[in-house]
Structure formats: structure tokens, C-alpha cells
Design a protein around this motif. Structure first.
Motif, PDB file in Angstrom:
ATOM      1  N   UNK A   1      11.791  61.010  48.752  1.00  0.00           N
ATOM      2  CA  UNK A   1      10.920  61.278  50.014  1.00  0.00           C
ATOM      3  C   UNK A   1      10.700  60.068  50.781  1.00  0.00           C
ATOM      4  N   UNK A   2      10.966  60.046  52.183  1.00  0.00           N
ATOM      5  CA  UNK A   2      10.763  58.818  52.935  1.00  0.00           C
ATOM      6  C   UNK A   2       9.532  58.334  52.594  1.00  0.00           C
ATOM      7  N   UNK A   3       8.545  58.976  52.575  1.00  0.00           N
ATOM      8  CA  UNK A   3       6.958  58.372  52.659  1.00  0.00           C
ATOM      9  C   UNK A   3       6.832  57.625  51.144  1.00  0.00           C
ATOM     10  N   UNK A   4       7.396  58.406  50.177  1.00  0.00           N
ATOM     11  CA  UNK A   4       7.260  57.575  48.855  1.00  0.00           C
ATOM     12  C   UNK A   4       8.108  56.310  48.924  1.00  0.00           C
ATOM     13  N   UNK A   5       9.060  56.445  49.307  1.00  0.00           N
ATOM     14  CA  UNK A   5      10.208  55.018  49.529  1.00  0.00           C
ATOM     15  C   UNK A   5       9.308  53.986  50.294  1.00  0.00           C
TER      16      UNK A   5
ATOM     17  N   UNK B   1      17.718  47.579  53.505  1.00  0.00           N
ATOM     18  CA  UNK B   1      18.453  48.153  52.501  1.00  0.00           C
ATOM     19  C   UNK B   1      17.741  49.278  51.826  1.00  0.00           C
ATOM     20  N   UNK B   2      16.643  49.146  51.733  1.00  0.00           N
ATOM     21  CA  UNK B   2      15.615  50.316  50.969  1.00  0.00           C
ATOM     22  C   UNK B   2      15.694  51.142  51.772  1.00  0.00           C
ATOM     23  N   UNK B   3      15.793  51.522  53.138  1.00  0.00           N
ATOM     24  CA  UNK B   3      15.707  52.427  54.173  1.00  0.00           C
ATOM     25  C   UNK B   3      17.046  53.043  54.170  1.00  0.00           C
TER      26      UNK B   3
ATOM     27  N   UNK C   1      17.729  56.891  47.641  1.00  0.00           N
ATOM     28  CA  UNK C   1      16.626  56.885  46.781  1.00  0.00           C
ATOM     29  C   UNK C   1      16.158  55.702  45.824  1.00  0.00           C
ATOM     30  N   UNK C   2      14.983  55.878  45.175  1.00  0.00           N
ATOM     31  CA  UNK C   2      14.552  54.784  44.600  1.00  0.00           C
ATOM     32  C   UNK C   2      14.581  55.551  42.704  1.00  0.00           C
ATOM     33  N   UNK C   3      14.954  54.689  41.883  1.00  0.00           N
ATOM     34  CA  UNK C   3      14.642  55.064  40.466  1.00  0.00           C
ATOM     35  C   UNK C   3      13.466  53.957  39.839  1.00  0.00           C
ATOM     36  N   UNK C   4      12.478  54.410  39.271  1.00  0.00           N
ATOM     37  CA  UNK C   4      11.524  53.556  38.587  1.00  0.00           C
ATOM     38  C   UNK C   4      11.495  54.217  37.136  1.00  0.00           C
TER      39      UNK C   4
ATOM     40  N   UNK D   1      17.169  50.925  43.683  1.00  0.00           N
ATOM     41  CA  UNK D   1      17.668  51.593  44.933  1.00  0.00           C
ATOM     42  C   UNK D   1      19.034  51.918  44.727  1.00  0.00           C
ATOM     43  N   UNK D   2      19.222  53.317  45.111  1.00  0.00           N
ATOM     44  CA  UNK D   2      20.594  53.884  44.947  1.00  0.00           C
ATOM     45  C   UNK D   2      21.013  54.562  45.959  1.00  0.00           C
ATOM     46  N   UNK D   3      22.201  54.636  46.220  1.00  0.00           N
ATOM     47  CA  UNK D   3      22.928  55.292  47.084  1.00  0.00           C
ATOM     48  C   UNK D   3      24.591  55.195  47.183  1.00  0.00           C
TER      49      UNK D   3
END
Length: 314
Positions: free
Chosen positions: A140-144, A221-223, A227-230, A294-296
């Protein structure tokens, strides 16, 4: 056995330091930390170093199975920092994750911003979960954006740290010939940066490598990531750090099989003053956030160099 070591050494490590040594025995391979390749500025507690050992262990288990050897991983009782991988004969099995070892990379370029299917996200989550380690997938964009705020704050702190910048610079290989000679470090070509001789690139780095430019790059790059993996450990100790490395490497190999790129954005877990705040923002309580990734989907970048097997046998 040397070929198993070579596959293990294709694992990632901070600044591509390749902070490991391998001892080959008749029926086992021992992986030990190479403390001469520590990164005390970015990794003062050797967390990332032990994560890297875990990544190498994971590669080794898949390569061993492909060679008809079942790997049993345990701590080396003779040396608590070492990891012993016992090998017993079994039926060979060449898995998709094994095939991905030579193709896996930390892809530090831009991604296409398109979402990843739920099926693929579930595959990544399964791959990134282990014994006392789990992976949180944020799409979700807000979380990212909330994570991005910590990335920028932590990156700004690192860029203001002269020791951090000097350490990073010492591991950058500005030209292909320099990268080939050393067989390690961060080759400029892997990030899309200009490939120049060190005598020219080193002084120019101070002009273009600024907090503003780096924060702008990380935000972009994050945008454009899906998504992100923690990766999160239940306990803050070396056993869990190694397990976090194994989980990340499985995640990265699984992502590679799916055509999904990934890269570290570890700043929030590297700046010790910010890490508890970051953990609290994610609702982790006393658990340690180990890695942020980050991934994509995006283009392949040049692969990092590796040292020859003889250089890492000890």
C-alpha cells in the motif's frame, strides 16, 4: 566441493565485501566470517556480516542438492562464529531456486511501478519466512511512503557521517578494470552510474554524491517499486541474523524465478538511533527489523564481480 563454494559465494554482502571464508572437509563445508572485510561504519555490530553468511549458506544448500548432497546446517561447536554444513549423499534435485543463483542480483535501477500479483506475493512471502524470521510485504502506497520517510532520514544521517562515506567510497569500483582486478566491491555500472577511472571519478563523487541527490533517487526508486519487504527476527542474536540471511536469499531467488527484481534500502535498520523508532512504526515491539528490500519488475543490470574460489578458501 570447490564448485559448491563458488555457488555459495554468489550470495550478496554489504558493499559486496564477500566477508566469508570457506573450509572444505571430506563431508562438510565450514563457512566462517572474514573479519578483515568488516564494515564497521555501516555495520558496527556485524549484523549484516552474519546476514551475508546466512545468504551463502542458503545458496550452498541448493547447490548441494543439485549435486546430490543433502545439507545439514549447524553451528560449528569448535568456533561459535562459524557455520558447519554437513553433506550426505541423496538423490540430485535441480530446483528453480538453484537455477536462479547465477542470475540473482541486487538490481539498483528503476522499476516499472506495476503491481505484483497476489499469487506471486504469496510465493515471495513463503520463501521469505523461516525459523524465527518472517517477512512483512508492504504494497500500500501510504505504508511505503511511511517507510520512505525513515529511509530519507536515515540516509541523510549516513551521508553526514564522514566515516560512513569514506567506507562506502573505499568499496566503490569506479571502472570495469578496477572491478575485475579486485573481484569485489560496488561496480559503478551496477547502479547505472558513470564508469570512469578512479583518478577522475573519486573527486567527482563529492560533487554529485550529495544527500539531496541520493534522497531524490531513493524517493523515485521506492515510488516506482511494487512493494517493500521487511525481514523481522524474533530475537536479536547471531542465530537469527543468519536465519534472516537465509530467508532473504530464498526470497531473492524466488523473486528471480518470477522475473521480479529487488534491492536493499537498509538505511532505517542501519542507523541505530532510528532503528527502534522504525520498529515501533511497524508495530514490531521488541522484534528486530533486519532488512528492508524494495521489489518490482525492471531491467537487468550488470552483475557484481566475485573473487576466485582460491581467494576465499581458508
Amino acid at each position: 566441493m570447490r564448485e559448491l563454494v563458488r555457488f555459495a559465494s554468489l550470495a550478496p554482502s554489504s558493499h559486496n565485501t564477500q566477508c566469508w571464508k570457506f573450509r572444505v572437509n571430506e563431508r562438510s563445508i565450514v563457512i566462517a566470517p572474514d573479519l578483515s572485510r568488516r564494515c564497521p561504519a555501516v555495520d558496527p555490530d556485524d549484523h549484516h556480516l552474519h546476514v551475508s553468511l546466512g545468504c551463502a549458506v542458503e545458496n550452498l544448500t541448493h547447490a548441494a542438492l543439485a549435486a546430490g548432497l543433502q545439507a545439514e546446517v549447524r553451528k560449528d561447536l569448535a568456533s561459535p562464529d562459524d557455520i558447519a554444513v554437513n553433506l550426505e549423499a541423496t538423490k540430485p534435485s535441480i530446483t528453480p531456486l538453484f537455477r536462479a543463483i547465477t542470475e540473482r542480483q541486487c538490481t539498483r535501477g528503476d522499476y516499472d511501478g506495476k503491481p505484483i500479483s497476489n499469487d506471486d506475493l504469496r510465493r515471495l512471502e513463503r520463501a521469505g519466512t523461516g525459523n524465527g524470521v518472517r517477512v512483512m510485504l508492504l504494497t500500500e502506497r501510504l505504508a511505503m511512503e511511511n517507510v520512505l520517510a525513515y529511509v530519507i532520514e536515515a540516509n541523510s544521517a549516513q551521508m553526514a557521517d564522514a566515516a560512513f562515506v569514506a567506507e562506502l567510497k573505499s568499496w566503490i569500483r569506479f571502472s570495469a578494470s578496477e572491478a575485475q582486478r579486485s573481484g569485489d566491491g560496488l561496480f559503478s555500472g551496477t547502479t547505472g552510474s558513470p564508469v570512469l577511472p578512479r583518478w577522475l571519478a573519486s573527486p567527482l563523487m563529492g560533487l554529485f554524491f550529495t544527500p539531496e541527490s541520493e534522497n531524490e533517487r531513493y524517493a523515485r526508486q521506492l515510488r516506482n517499486s511494487a512493494g517493500l519487504a521487511v525481514f523481522v527476527s524474533e530475537a536479536n542474536d547471531r542465530v537469527h541474523w543468519i536465519e534472516a540471511g537465509r530467508c532473504y536469499e530464498r526470497f531473492a531467488l524466488q523473486a528471480t524465478t518470477l522475473g521480479i527484481r529487488n534491492a536493499f534500502v537498509n538505511q532505517p535498520v542501519e542507523v541505530s538511533a532510528l532503528r527502534p523508532q522504525f520498529a515501533a512504526a511497524l508495530g514490531l515491539g521488541s522484534q528486530r527489523p533486519d532488512l528492508v528490500v524494495r521489489f518490482g519488475r525492471g531491467p537487468v543490470m550488470p552483475l557484481s564481480m566475485r573473487r576466485p574460489v582460491d581467494a576465499i578458501l581458508g
